[in-house]
Design a protein around this motif. Sequence first.
Motif, PDB file in Angstrom:
ATOM      1  N   LYS A  97      -2.270  -5.037  11.182  1.00  0.00           N
ATOM      2  CA  LYS A  97      -3.092  -5.234  10.299  1.00  0.00           C
ATOM      3  C   LYS A  97      -3.411  -6.858  10.423  1.00  0.00           C
ATOM      4  O   LYS A  97      -4.280  -7.443   9.374  1.00  0.00           O
ATOM      5  CB  LYS A  97      -2.919  -4.760   8.711  1.00  0.00           C
ATOM      6  CG  LYS A  97      -3.114  -3.215   8.739  1.00  0.00           C
ATOM      7  CD  LYS A  97      -2.637  -2.586   7.378  1.00  0.00           C
ATOM      8  CE  LYS A  97      -2.562  -1.061   7.470  1.00  0.00           C
ATOM      9  NZ  LYS A  97      -1.882  -0.445   6.689  1.00  0.00           N
ATOM     10  N   ASN A 115       6.606   7.447   5.614  1.00  0.00           N
ATOM     11  CA  ASN A 115       5.336   7.050   5.047  1.00  0.00           C
ATOM     12  C   ASN A 115       4.630   8.781   5.330  1.00  0.00           C
ATOM     13  O   ASN A 115       3.970   8.774   4.144  1.00  0.00           O
ATOM     14  CB  ASN A 115       4.354   6.375   6.039  1.00  0.00           C
ATOM     15  CG  ASN A 115       4.462   4.869   5.605  1.00  0.00           C
ATOM     16  OD1 ASN A 115       5.026   4.495   4.510  1.00  0.00           O
ATOM     17  ND2 ASN A 115       4.043   3.921   6.651  1.00  0.00           N
ATOM     18  N   VAL A 175       0.732  -1.229  -0.162  1.00  0.00           N
ATOM     19  CA  VAL A 175       0.050  -0.058  -0.067  1.00  0.00           C
ATOM     20  C   VAL A 175       0.833   1.221  -0.025  1.00  0.00           C
ATOM     21  O   VAL A 175       0.226   2.361  -0.180  1.00  0.00           O
ATOM     22  CB  VAL A 175      -1.000  -0.162   1.392  1.00  0.00           C
ATOM     23  CG1 VAL A 175      -1.970  -1.144   1.115  1.00  0.00           C
ATOM     24  CG2 VAL A 175      -0.232   0.125   2.376  1.00  0.00           C
ATOM     25  N   VAL A 176       2.169   1.103   0.207  1.00  0.00           N
ATOM     26  CA  VAL A 176       2.958   2.366   0.181  1.00  0.00           C
ATOM     27  C   VAL A 176       3.685   2.600  -1.026  1.00  0.00           C
ATOM     28  O   VAL A 176       3.571   1.983  -2.112  1.00  0.00           O
ATOM     29  CB  VAL A 176       3.935   2.261   1.325  1.00  0.00           C
ATOM     30  CG1 VAL A 176       3.397   2.028   2.781  1.00  0.00           C
ATOM     31  CG2 VAL A 176       4.939   0.929   1.212  1.00  0.00           C
ATOM     32  N   LEU A 232       6.277   0.964  13.955  1.00  0.00           N
ATOM     33  CA  LEU A 232       5.257   0.180  12.867  1.00  0.00           C
ATOM     34  C   LEU A 232       6.521  -0.452  11.891  1.00  0.00           C
ATOM     35  O   LEU A 232       7.570  -0.041  11.467  1.00  0.00           O
ATOM     36  CB  LEU A 232       4.990   1.634  12.263  1.00  0.00           C
ATOM     37  CG  LEU A 232       3.723   1.344  10.961  1.00  0.00           C
ATOM     38  CD1 LEU A 232       2.842   2.236  10.649  1.00  0.00           C
ATOM     39  CD2 LEU A 232       4.399   0.883   9.590  1.00  0.00           C
ATOM     40  N   ASN A 250       2.597   8.022  12.220  1.00  0.00           N
ATOM     41  CA  ASN A 250       3.053   7.102  11.047  1.00  0.00           C
ATOM     42  C   ASN A 250       4.629   7.455  11.093  1.00  0.00           C
ATOM     43  O   ASN A 250       5.111   8.466  11.696  1.00  0.00           O
ATOM     44  CB  ASN A 250       2.701   7.529   9.494  1.00  0.00           C
ATOM     45  CG  ASN A 250       2.039   6.095   9.244  1.00  0.00           C
ATOM     46  OD1 ASN A 250       2.859   5.245   9.027  1.00  0.00           O
ATOM     47  ND2 ASN A 250       1.034   6.191   8.359  1.00  0.00           N
ATOM     48  N   ARG A 276      -6.424   9.864  12.495  1.00  0.00           N
ATOM     49  CA  ARG A 276      -6.484   8.593  11.589  1.00  0.00           C
ATOM     50  C   ARG A 276      -5.414   7.518  12.511  1.00  0.00           C
ATOM     51  O   ARG A 276      -4.357   7.703  12.636  1.00  0.00           O
ATOM     52  CB  ARG A 276      -6.044   9.061  10.255  1.00  0.00           C
ATOM     53  CG  ARG A 276      -6.145   7.715   9.516  1.00  0.00           C
ATOM     54  CD  ARG A 276      -4.879   7.088   9.327  1.00  0.00           C
ATOM     55  NE  ARG A 276      -4.996   5.530   8.567  1.00  0.00           N
ATOM     56  CZ  ARG A 276      -3.937   4.827   8.447  1.00  0.00           C
ATOM     57  NH1 ARG A 276      -2.604   5.221   8.753  1.00  0.00           N
ATOM     58  NH2 ARG A 276      -4.108   3.599   8.022  1.00  0.00           N
ATOM     59  N   GLN A 298      -4.595   3.139  11.972  1.00  0.00           N
ATOM     60  CA  GLN A 298      -4.797   1.794  11.406  1.00  0.00           C
ATOM     61  C   GLN A 298      -5.719   0.950  12.217  1.00  0.00           C
ATOM     62  O   GLN A 298      -6.108   1.319  13.390  1.00  0.00           O
ATOM     63  CB  GLN A 298      -3.415   0.816  11.396  1.00  0.00           C
ATOM     64  CG  GLN A 298      -2.453   1.610  10.803  1.00  0.00           C
ATOM     65  CD  GLN A 298      -0.940   0.868  11.048  1.00  0.00           C
ATOM     66  OE1 GLN A 298      -0.726  -0.036  10.001  1.00  0.00           O
ATOM     67  NE2 GLN A 298      -0.278   0.973  11.838  1.00  0.00           N
ATOM     68  N   SER A 309       1.339  -4.131   7.563  1.00  0.00           N
ATOM     69  CA  SER A 309       2.051  -3.797   8.790  1.00  0.00           C
ATOM     70  C   SER A 309       1.373  -4.543   9.919  1.00  0.00           C
ATOM     71  O   SER A 309       0.246  -5.281   9.633  1.00  0.00           O
ATOM     72  CB  SER A 309       1.780  -2.302   9.257  1.00  0.00           C
ATOM     73  OG  SER A 309       0.095  -2.125   9.731  1.00  0.00           O
ATOM     74  N   PHE A 341      -4.830   3.123   4.521  1.00  0.00           N
ATOM     75  CA  PHE A 341      -3.687   4.114   4.330  1.00  0.00           C
ATOM     76  C   PHE A 341      -3.820   4.914   3.040  1.00  0.00           C
ATOM     77  O   PHE A 341      -3.780   6.136   3.081  1.00  0.00           O
ATOM     78  CB  PHE A 341      -2.593   3.136   4.260  1.00  0.00           C
ATOM     79  CG  PHE A 341      -1.194   3.844   4.143  1.00  0.00           C
ATOM     80  CD1 PHE A 341      -0.798   4.915   5.149  1.00  0.00           C
ATOM     81  CD2 PHE A 341      -0.639   3.772   2.801  1.00  0.00           C
ATOM     82  CE1 PHE A 341       0.283   5.332   5.110  1.00  0.00           C
ATOM     83  CE2 PHE A 341       0.820   4.508   2.897  1.00  0.00           C
ATOM     84  CZ  PHE A 341       1.110   5.520   3.930  1.00  0.00           C
ATOM     85  N   LYS A 365       9.614  -0.319   2.562  1.00  0.00           N
ATOM     86  CA  LYS A 365       8.719  -1.482   2.009  1.00  0.00           C
ATOM     87  C   LYS A 365       9.024  -1.324   0.541  1.00  0.00           C
ATOM     88  O   LYS A 365       9.142  -2.531  -0.010  1.00  0.00           O
ATOM     89  CB  LYS A 365       7.540  -1.380   2.672  1.00  0.00           C
ATOM     90  CG  LYS A 365       6.883  -2.699   2.167  1.00  0.00           C
ATOM     91  CD  LYS A 365       5.460  -3.106   3.031  1.00  0.00           C
ATOM     92  CE  LYS A 365       4.334  -1.764   3.039  1.00  0.00           C
ATOM     93  NZ  LYS A 365       3.170  -2.313   3.739  1.00  0.00           N
ATOM     94  N   ASN A 423       9.905  -0.474   9.534  1.00  0.00           N
ATOM     95  CA  ASN A 423       9.708   0.803   9.255  1.00  0.00           C
ATOM     96  C   ASN A 423      10.208   1.761  10.113  1.00  0.00           C
ATOM     97  O   ASN A 423      11.515   1.864  10.115  1.00  0.00           O
ATOM     98  CB  ASN A 423       8.085   1.235   8.833  1.00  0.00           C
ATOM     99  CG  ASN A 423       8.133   2.507   7.799  1.00  0.00           C
ATOM    100  OD1 ASN A 423       8.950   3.651   8.065  1.00  0.00           O
ATOM    101  ND2 ASN A 423       7.319   2.636   7.118  1.00  0.00           N
ATOM    102  N   TYR A 451       6.674  -4.479   9.573  1.00  0.00           N
ATOM    103  CA  TYR A 451       5.818  -5.396   8.509  1.00  0.00           C
ATOM    104  C   TYR A 451       6.040  -6.905   8.754  1.00  0.00           C
ATOM    105  O   TYR A 451       7.196  -7.225   9.448  1.00  0.00           O
ATOM    106  CB  TYR A 451       5.907  -4.890   7.263  1.00  0.00           C
ATOM    107  CG  TYR A 451       6.031  -3.616   6.785  1.00  0.00           C
ATOM    108  CD1 TYR A 451       4.742  -2.821   6.798  1.00  0.00           C
ATOM    109  CD2 TYR A 451       7.257  -2.807   6.614  1.00  0.00           C
ATOM    110  CE1 TYR A 451       4.678  -1.489   6.800  1.00  0.00           C
ATOM    111  CE2 TYR A 451       7.026  -1.283   6.461  1.00  0.00           C
ATOM    112  CZ  TYR A 451       5.709  -0.720   6.335  1.00  0.00           C
ATOM    113  OH  TYR A 451       5.591   0.565   6.135  1.00  0.00           O
TER     114      TYR A 451
HETATM  115  C1  LMR Z   1      -0.398   2.698   7.600  1.00  0.00           C
HETATM  116  O1  LMR Z   1      -1.656   1.977   7.461  1.00  0.00           O
HETATM  117  O2  LMR Z   1      -0.506   3.598   8.344  1.00  0.00           O
HETATM  118  C2  LMR Z   1       0.684   1.684   7.319  1.00  0.00           C
HETATM  119  O3  LMR Z   1       0.582   0.372   7.860  1.00  0.00           O
HETATM  120  C3  LMR Z   1       1.209   1.696   5.943  1.00  0.00           C
HETATM  121  C4  LMR Z   1       2.280   0.824   5.690  1.00  0.00           C
HETATM  122  O4  LMR Z   1       2.036  -0.214   5.026  1.00  0.00           O
HETATM  123  O5  LMR Z   1       3.357   1.301   5.957  1.00  0.00           O
END
Ligand code: LMR
Length: 342
Positions: free
Chosen positions: A100, A220, A40-41, A241, A216, A176, A178, A97, A199, A47, A153, A243
């Motif tokens: 999730k 990011n 997603v980044v 944060l 974040n 905001r 996650q 991350s 994200f 990443k 990260n 992964y």
């Molecule tokens: C987020 O949703 O803020 C992060 O998990 C995005 C990411 O993959 O670094």
Amino acid sequence: MLKLKPVSTLRRSMFTLAALVALLPAAFAQSPIVIKFSHVVAVDTPKGKAAEFFAKRAAELTKGRVKVEVYPNSQLYKDKEEMEALQLGSVQMLAPSLSKFAPLGVKEFEVFDLPFIFDDYPSLHKVTNGPIGQGLLRKLESRGIHGLAYWDNGFKVMSANKPLKAVENYKGLKMRIQSSKVLDAEMRALGALPQVLAFSETYQALQTGVVDGTENPPSNLYTQKMHEVQKHVSVTNHGYLGYAVVVNKKFWEGLPADIRLALTKAMAESTQVANDVAFQDNQEALTKVQASGKTVVYKPTIGERFLLKKALMPVHKQMASRIGEDVIQSIYKETGFDPSKM
Ligand code: LMR
């Protein structure tokens, strides 16, 4: 008059045909195994860069038998959908991350979201590179997911359109987060109003005022241009944060053993790259955010950070029954973290 081929020529042609037929499976076997790697980044994030590196090394080490196609920037799927796509086998590899994984029912992963639980990278790596980290990855197997590695990260900063120095500054801010119950509790402990958003939707939500702020790692924040719509960043380093790089378990187990071995090697090299890049990029991102002139980057004083930690430490106890007291205690033990010491 019809001229018949001599028997020897006929035999030779039949032999050639048979040889061609025998070669057919080999020709098919040469079409590469495709691994779709969705994330997603942005491409120029830790990443993103590590995923590209993995694709290159996977091709080299398997001599082209594996082709990794990287799909960055939620191009293929957003956070929630990518996890479903992995389980269904529509993509083979992700690096979501750690926050999730709880929505899959593996709530223990939220331990990484606990505020201030890791003082620095060495204590974090004791967990991710050690038996606790491996044990957590094993819990994904029952969800059809096989964990390959942890990628860093970094430590998170807070941002908003007002200075975030004292705990009181967070009061009433829509932040905001996650989709993590720990992050929800963290924001509530500060008097903020947490809002779970994908994200990919965060920049717009900040721009339009749907939310006031977020947290974040700097890389990011910078690569999504969030600093252009956030006037203040506070370098709180209040949480981590990172992964987990994961593959569809059935797909992984179905790969030839030599391919799995080569990919494991490519992954080990990529992990090193991911962590090195993460360390470097997060520092550089902060400098770039500051240099943009759009955002004030503030480093809290020791006293301010102490008060933030004091406000956030109750989250550990509050979340113990959800994450598992044993998981939290095992991390305290591994890292030497003492929750009573402020
Ligand atoms: C987020 O949703 O803020 C992060 O998990 C995005 C990411 O993959 O670094």
